[in-house]
Design a protein around this motif. Structure first.
Motif, PDB file in Angstrom:
ATOM      1  N   ASN A 198       0.451  -0.861   0.183  1.00  0.00           N
ATOM      2  CA  ASN A 198       0.379   0.194  -0.284  1.00  0.00           C
ATOM      3  C   ASN A 198       0.899   0.987  -0.031  1.00  0.00           C
ATOM      4  OD1 ASN A 198      -2.659  -0.946  -0.371  1.00  0.00           O
ATOM      5  ND2 ASN A 198      -2.665  -0.625   2.181  1.00  0.00           N
ATOM      6  N   LYS A 199       1.982   1.345   0.847  1.00  0.00           N
ATOM      7  CA  LYS A 199       2.827   2.142   0.418  1.00  0.00           C
ATOM      8  C   LYS A 199       3.998   2.256  -0.763  1.00  0.00           C
ATOM      9  CE  LYS A 199       3.933   3.334   5.396  1.00  0.00           C
ATOM     10  NZ  LYS A 199       5.617   2.871   6.289  1.00  0.00           N
ATOM     11  N   GLY A 200       3.730   1.974  -1.718  1.00  0.00           N
ATOM     12  CA  GLY A 200       4.308   1.320  -2.535  1.00  0.00           C
ATOM     13  C   GLY A 200       6.077   0.428  -1.993  1.00  0.00           C
ATOM     14  N   GLN A 201       6.072   0.358  -1.048  1.00  0.00           N
ATOM     15  CA  GLN A 201       7.509  -0.090  -0.789  1.00  0.00           C
ATOM     16  C   GLN A 201       8.021  -1.557  -1.331  1.00  0.00           C
ATOM     17  OE1 GLN A 201       7.693   0.403   3.693  1.00  0.00           O
ATOM     18  NE2 GLN A 201       8.439   2.948   3.368  1.00  0.00           N
ATOM     19  N   LEU A 202       6.552  -2.268  -1.263  1.00  0.00           N
ATOM     20  CA  LEU A 202       6.913  -3.128  -2.473  1.00  0.00           C
ATOM     21  C   LEU A 202       6.464  -3.390  -3.571  1.00  0.00           C
ATOM     22  CD1 LEU A 202       6.307  -5.115   1.482  1.00  0.00           C
ATOM     23  CD2 LEU A 202       8.341  -5.196   0.146  1.00  0.00           C
TER      24      LEU A 202
END
Length: 85
Positions: free
Chosen positions: A50-54
């Protein structure tokens, strides 16, 4: 100030998600049992996506939780995930 607010919102979301782990793990309606440790691991993956980290493909490792709670990711993310399955 914005960083503190964002951190507080994220921390609250994590607490809410992990706080409902016991109820979700023991929900017999779905037939899938998830331990608290599994729930916490999978919720971290979902938060990272959701954070765009994965990448969206990381949701594969959180599939049992995603089946129980597809609302934990956006509709667009869920569509992207289903497209790569």
């Amino acid at each position: 100030m914005k960083k503190i607010l964002a951190s507080s919102l994220i921390a609250t979301a994590v607490l809410v998600v992990s706080g409902s782990a016991f109820a979700l793990a023991n929900n017999s309606n779905t037939g899938i049992m998830i331990s608290k440790q599994e729930y916490e691991r999978m919720s971290k993956i979902i938060i990272g996506v959701n954070k765009g980290q994965l990448p969206v493909s990381a949701l594969k490792a959180a599939e049992p939780l995603l089946q129980k709670r597809p609302d934990l990711v956006s509709r667009q993310t869920l569509e992207k995930y289903k497209a790569i399955q």
